[in-house]
Design a protein around this motif. Structure first.
Motif, PDB file in Angstrom:
ATOM      1  N   TYR A   1       6.748  -6.123  -3.339  1.00  0.00           N
ATOM      2  CA  TYR A   1       6.518  -5.191  -2.360  1.00  0.00           C
ATOM      3  C   TYR A   1       5.978  -3.875  -2.730  1.00  0.00           C
ATOM      4  CZ  TYR A   1      10.661  -2.490  -3.620  1.00  0.00           C
ATOM      5  OH  TYR A   1      11.465  -1.672  -4.412  1.00  0.00           O
ATOM      6  N   ARG A   2       6.063  -3.568  -3.855  1.00  0.00           N
ATOM      7  CA  ARG A   2       5.496  -2.294  -4.485  1.00  0.00           C
ATOM      8  C   ARG A   2       4.058  -2.362  -4.515  1.00  0.00           C
ATOM      9  NH1 ARG A   2       8.323   2.347  -5.252  1.00  0.00           N
ATOM     10  NH2 ARG A   2       6.956   2.757  -7.277  1.00  0.00           N
ATOM     11  N   GLN A   3       3.301  -3.499  -4.459  1.00  0.00           N
ATOM     12  CA  GLN A   3       1.937  -3.498  -4.442  1.00  0.00           C
ATOM     13  C   GLN A   3       1.500  -3.118  -3.026  1.00  0.00           C
ATOM     14  OE1 GLN A   3       1.036  -7.508  -5.988  1.00  0.00           O
ATOM     15  NE2 GLN A   3       1.888  -6.898  -7.925  1.00  0.00           N
ATOM     16  N   VAL A   4       2.089  -3.275  -2.137  1.00  0.00           N
ATOM     17  CA  VAL A   4       1.698  -2.842  -0.575  1.00  0.00           C
ATOM     18  C   VAL A   4       1.715  -1.457  -0.606  1.00  0.00           C
ATOM     19  CG1 VAL A   4       2.364  -3.116   1.860  1.00  0.00           C
ATOM     20  CG2 VAL A   4       2.609  -4.983   0.188  1.00  0.00           C
ATOM     21  N   LEU A   5       0.653  -0.760  -0.282  1.00  0.00           N
ATOM     22  CA  LEU A   5       0.412   0.802  -0.202  1.00  0.00           C
ATOM     23  C   LEU A   5       0.428   1.046   1.194  1.00  0.00           C
ATOM     24  CD1 LEU A   5      -2.505   1.095  -2.783  1.00  0.00           C
ATOM     25  CD2 LEU A   5       0.176   1.368  -2.753  1.00  0.00           C
ATOM     26  N   VAL A   6      -0.012   0.209   1.939  1.00  0.00           N
ATOM     27  CA  VAL A   6      -0.499   0.482   3.612  1.00  0.00           C
ATOM     28  C   VAL A   6      -0.472  -0.659   4.288  1.00  0.00           C
ATOM     29  CG1 VAL A   6      -2.817   0.570   3.367  1.00  0.00           C
ATOM     30  CG2 VAL A   6      -1.628   2.194   5.157  1.00  0.00           C
ATOM     31  N   VAL A   7      -0.222  -0.714   5.737  1.00  0.00           N
ATOM     32  CA  VAL A   7      -0.095  -1.760   6.639  1.00  0.00           C
ATOM     33  C   VAL A   7      -1.149  -1.500   7.944  1.00  0.00           C
ATOM     34  CG1 VAL A   7       2.305  -2.481   5.844  1.00  0.00           C
ATOM     35  CG2 VAL A   7       2.029  -1.196   7.831  1.00  0.00           C
ATOM     36  N   ARG A   8      -1.691  -2.845   8.231  1.00  0.00           N
ATOM     37  CA  ARG A   8      -2.264  -2.928   9.553  1.00  0.00           C
ATOM     38  C   ARG A   8      -1.442  -3.134  10.471  1.00  0.00           C
ATOM     39  NH1 ARG A   8      -6.828  -5.101   8.258  1.00  0.00           N
ATOM     40  NH2 ARG A   8      -8.080  -3.584   7.851  1.00  0.00           N
ATOM     41  N   LYS A   9      -0.801  -2.483  11.430  1.00  0.00           N
ATOM     42  CA  LYS A   9       0.188  -2.874  12.354  1.00  0.00           C
ATOM     43  C   LYS A   9      -0.552  -2.876  13.911  1.00  0.00           C
ATOM     44  CE  LYS A   9       3.684   0.051  13.399  1.00  0.00           C
ATOM     45  NZ  LYS A   9       4.232  -0.222  14.960  1.00  0.00           N
ATOM     46  N   ASN A  10      -0.570  -3.930  14.292  1.00  0.00           N
ATOM     47  CA  ASN A  10      -1.260  -4.246  15.529  1.00  0.00           C
ATOM     48  C   ASN A  10      -2.673  -3.525  15.513  1.00  0.00           C
ATOM     49  OD1 ASN A  10       0.872  -5.388  16.673  1.00  0.00           O
ATOM     50  ND2 ASN A  10       1.797  -3.349  17.494  1.00  0.00           N
ATOM     51  N   ASN A  11      -3.355  -3.712  14.271  1.00  0.00           N
ATOM     52  CA  ASN A  11      -4.802  -3.317  14.143  1.00  0.00           C
ATOM     53  C   ASN A  11      -4.804  -1.869  14.062  1.00  0.00           C
ATOM     54  OD1 ASN A  11      -6.088  -5.842  13.790  1.00  0.00           O
ATOM     55  ND2 ASN A  11      -5.793  -5.779  16.359  1.00  0.00           N
ATOM     56  N   ARG A  12      -3.631  -0.974  13.808  1.00  0.00           N
ATOM     57  CA  ARG A  12      -3.577   0.476  13.515  1.00  0.00           C
ATOM     58  C   ARG A  12      -3.270   0.517  12.054  1.00  0.00           C
ATOM     59  NH1 ARG A  12      -2.755   2.025  19.111  1.00  0.00           N
ATOM     60  NH2 ARG A  12      -4.139   3.525  19.531  1.00  0.00           N
ATOM     61  N   LEU A  13      -3.879   1.321  11.286  1.00  0.00           N
ATOM     62  CA  LEU A  13      -3.142   1.455  10.078  1.00  0.00           C
ATOM     63  C   LEU A  13      -1.895   2.474  10.053  1.00  0.00           C
ATOM     64  CD1 LEU A  13      -6.432   2.339   7.764  1.00  0.00           C
ATOM     65  CD2 LEU A  13      -5.027   0.368   7.730  1.00  0.00           C
ATOM     66  N   CYS A  14      -0.807   2.206   9.501  1.00  0.00           N
ATOM     67  CA  CYS A  14       0.384   2.798   9.166  1.00  0.00           C
ATOM     68  C   CYS A  14       0.788   2.785   8.018  1.00  0.00           C
ATOM     69  CB  CYS A  14       1.457   2.314  10.476  1.00  0.00           C
ATOM     70  SG  CYS A  14       0.858   1.955  12.114  1.00  0.00           S
ATOM     71  N   ASP A  15       1.633   3.943   7.597  1.00  0.00           N
ATOM     72  CA  ASP A  15       2.118   4.064   6.553  1.00  0.00           C
ATOM     73  C   ASP A  15       3.672   2.916   6.376  1.00  0.00           C
ATOM     74  OD1 ASP A  15       4.884   5.663   7.568  1.00  0.00           O
ATOM     75  OD2 ASP A  15       3.489   7.224   7.578  1.00  0.00           O
TER      76      ASP A  15
END
Length: 566
Positions: free
Chosen positions: A49-63
C-alpha cells in the motif's frame, strides 16, 4: 523497484445494521467499516500500500485520506503513472516550500521550471544559494519526512483564505486568488503551512523518501526519482543548452514586464494586451531572423537544416517562418518531409500492443534518406518518395535537385538523432530543437508545465482540424509522450540551436477554445480527472480574444486563421 498497482474497489451491500460495506478488491471480497478512508482500506488489504500515492475515485483524482462511499470505483496510482509522478513532484515541492518558509523566512523561494530530472529553484531578488544552504535544506526536509507529517486537504471560503494570506504577507497569492471565481477554495495544510495545489498530495511526508537537492548556480535543482526507478540517479543529467534557453526567455519575460500570471492578467485588464502580443511576436521573429542569419553565414558548408521537437511545439509554422527569413537572406529553401521516407507498412516496427510504431526511427528508411541527401549535395537529381498513408505504400514523388543558393529543410521528430543523417558530414548540417518551454509561472511556488501548454495546444488543434474530442486527444497523448521520451528528449542537447515557441500570452487565448472542450469530458470517463486538473489551472487566466494574434504567429497553427498553408 516501484511497481504500478491497480486495484478496483466496488462497494456493494451493507451488513451489520449498515455499519459495514462490502467491497471487491481484485476479485476478492472484503468488508469494511462504513466511513473508512482509502488509506485504511489499503493498509488492511494490500501489503504494497505504501506504493500507492494517489487514487482516481469515480474518475476524480483524490488523496488517500478520502472516505470511500458505497458504489465508489477506485483506481490506485503509483509513481509509475503520470498522475502518481505528478503527485510526488507537487508534494515534494510543497514540502520544500514549507521548510523554506519556516526556517528561512527572510528568503523567498521560486520554483521556476523543469530541468534535468527535477525542478530548477532559486531565491528571489538575487539572494544567493550556497552549498551550505543546500545541505541545511536537505537536513530539514529529511527531518520533516521522518516526522510523518500529514498533508491535509482543507476547504476555506475565498474571503477567509485571502485574509489569511494577507496576514502572512503573501501579496502574490492574495492577488492570484482575486482571479478565482469560486466562493470556496481547496487547499492543503502541512502543519502551519497552507497553500493550494493543482493535484492531490501524498498522505504524509514519509512517502517522500527519495529526493536530492543539487546545487546549480545561481540556484538549485529539486531532483525526483524517475518512474520505474527506486532512487534518484547518482549523476545529475545536466542540460546546459536547455538551461540557457530557459534563462534567455526569463529575460524576455522581464522585457515584456510579465514575470508571472498575475502580471499577465493585470496587463489584460489594463487593456495592454495588444502591445504585449506585438512585442512577444517581434521577439519570436527576431530570434528566427538570427537563426537565418547564422545559416547564411555558414552557407558555403551548411546545406541541410534539420528541425525536430515534440508534439504541438509549432515545428511546421517555425519551418515556414524560417524559410521566409532565408529568402530574405537570398537563400532558397527546399523542404523534405520525413514522413515520405517511412518504410512500407509491413516493415514498420510494432509497439507491445501490436499497433504500428511510426515514431520509431526504425519506421524511417534511413539508408534511402542518406543516399538521396548525398546525391542532392553532389548536385544530382533525385526522385523523392511519396508515402501514401491510406495504403501504407511508398510511391514515386517529385524530382528535385539542389542549385546554387538552395538549402534543404527537413522537419521530423528524429532530426536530432545522428543516426538519421549519419552519412552526412556534421559541418554540412544544422540541428534545431523547438519546444514550447513555458517561462510563465502561476506564482512563486506553482510552475506551468511545458507538457500542459502542449496538451492544451494539441486539444484545440485536434478539434479544429481533425474534429477530435478532448477525450480522444488525451487517449492519443499517452503514446505520443512515450514516443517523445524515447526519440526526442534524449537528443535535446545534440541541437546546435534551440528555439522556444512558447508565447507568454498564449494560454489566455487558448483558454476560450480549450475550456468548452475540456468540459465535454464527463465524470464517467477516465480522462475526467485530467480535464478537471487543466480546467482548474486555466481558471486563473483572464481570457483574451484571438483577434489580436497575427496571421503568421505560431499560435495560429493551433487556433486557425494562419496565413500559411499546412
Amino acid at each position: 523497484m516501484i511497481i504500478l498497482c491497480k486495484i478496483v474497489l466496488l462497494c456493494g451491500k451493507r451488513r451489520d445494521g449498515g455499519m459495514m460495506s462490502e467491497c471487491f478488491i481484485n476479485t476478492k471480497r472484503y468488508t469494511f467499516k462504513k466511513g473508512s478512508t482509502v488509506l485504511q482500506v489499503l493498509m488492511e488489504t494490500d501489503k504494497n500500500y505504501r506504493q500507492v500515492l494517489v487514487v482516481r475515485k469515480n474518475n476524480r483524482l483524490c488523496d488517500l485520506h478520502q472516505k470511500i462511499k458505497d458504489g465508489d470505483k477506485i483506481e490506485t496510482l503509483s509513481i509509475n503513472t503520470r498522475e502518481g509522478f505528478r503527485c510526488y513532484q507537487n508534494s515534494l515541492s510543497f514540502l520544500l516550500s514549507a521548510v523554506v518558509e519556516e526556517y528561512f523566512p527572510q528568503k523567498r523561494l521560486i520554483i521556476e521550471h523543469s530541468f534535468g530530472d527535477g525542478f530548477y529553484c532559486k531565491f528571489s531578488n538575487g539572494q544567493k544559494v550556497s552549498k551550505k544552504i543546500i545541505r541545511e535544506l536537505t537536513r530539514l526536509m529529511r527531518k520533516k519526512i521522518k516526522e510523518r507529517i500529514p498533508f491535509v486537504r482543507i476547504e476555506r471560503t475565498k474571503k477567509g483564505i485571502i485574509t489569511y494570506f494577507k496576514q502572512k504577507g503573501k501579496k502574490e497569492k492574495v492577488q492570484l486568488l482575486g482571479f478565482e471565481k469560486g466562493a470556496t477554495i481547496e487547499l492543503y495544510r502541512f502543519k502551519d503551512y497552507i497553500d493550494f495545489s493543482f493535484t492531490p498530495l501524498v498522505a504524509d511526508s514519509s512517502y517522500l523518501q527519495d529526493f536530492k537537492l543539487h546545487f546549480y548556480n545561481p540556484g538549485f535543482v529539486l531532483r525526483f526519482p524517475q518512474p520505474m526507478m527506486k532512487h534518484v540517479n547518482k549523476n545529475f543529467p545536466d542540460e546546459p543548452k536547455l538551461f540557457h534557453i530557459f534563462e534567455e526567455y526569463e529575460k524576455w519575460g522581464e522585457i515584456l514586464g510579465v514575470p508571472n500570471l498575475i502580471s499577465l492578467n493585470r496587463k489584460i485588464e489594463a487593456g495592454e494586451i495588444s502591445e504585449l502580443i506585438k512585442v512577444a511576436e517581434a521577439l519570436h521573429e527576431k530570434k528566427i531572423a538570427r537563426i537565418a542569419d547564422e545559416i547564411k553565414a555558414r552557407w558555403k558548408k551548411l546545406r541541410i537544416v534539420l528541425i525536430a521537437g515534440p508534439s504541438a511545439s509549432g515545428k511546421t509554422t517555425f519551418s515556414k517562418r524560417l524559410a521566409v527569413q532565408l529568402r530574405v537572406n537570398c537563400l532558397r529553401p527546399i523542404t523534405i518531409s520525413l514522413d515520405d521516407y517511412f518504410v512500407e507498412r509491413g516493415k514498420t516496427p510494432r509497439l507491445p500492443d501490436g499497433t504500428y510504431d511510426y515514431e520509431s526511427i526504425g519506421a524511417i528508411d534511413v539508408a534511402l534518406l542518406n543516399k538521396h541527401l548525398s546525391l542532392l549535395l553532389k548536385g544530382e537529381k533525385v526522385t523523392i518518395p511519396k508515402f501514401e498513408f491510406s495504403t501504407g505504400k511508398r510511391l514515386k514523388g517529385k524530382t528535385i535537385a539542389m542549385k546554387k543558393g538552395q538549402v534543404l529543410i527537413i522537419e521530423g521528430i528524429h532530426g536530432l538523432n545522428e543516426k538519421l543523417t549519419e552519412q552526412i558530414a556534421k559541418e554540412k548540417k544544422m540541428k534545431i530543437y523547438i519546444s514550447a518551454l513555458t517561462q510563465l509561472n502561476v506564482d512563486q511556488n506553482h510552475r506551468i508545465s511545458t507538457r500542459d501548454t502542449r496538451i492544451v495546444r494539441r486539444i484545440v488543434r485536434d478539434n479544429l482540424f481533425r474534429k477530435h474530442t478532448a477525450r480522444e486527444t488525451f487517449g492519443i497523448w499517452k503514446n505520443v509522450e512515450k514516443g517523445e521520451e524515447r526519440n526526442i528528449f534524449p537528443f535535446q542537447e545534440e541541437a546546435d540551436i534551440m528555439f522556444n515557441s512558447a508565447l507568454v500570452y498564449e494560454l489566455s487565448v487558448l483558454k476560450r477554445f480549450a475550456v468548452p472542450l475540456l468540459r465535454s469530458v464527463t465524470s464517467d470517463q477516465e480522462e475526467f480527472s485530467e480535464a478537471e486538473r487543466l480546467l482548474k489551472f486555466l481558471s486563473f487566466f483572464v481570457d483574451v480574444s484571438p483577434g489580436e494574434v497575427p496571421p503568421t504567429s505560431i499560435l495560429r497553427e493551433f487556433i486557425g486563421g494562419s496565413s500559411f498553408l499546412y
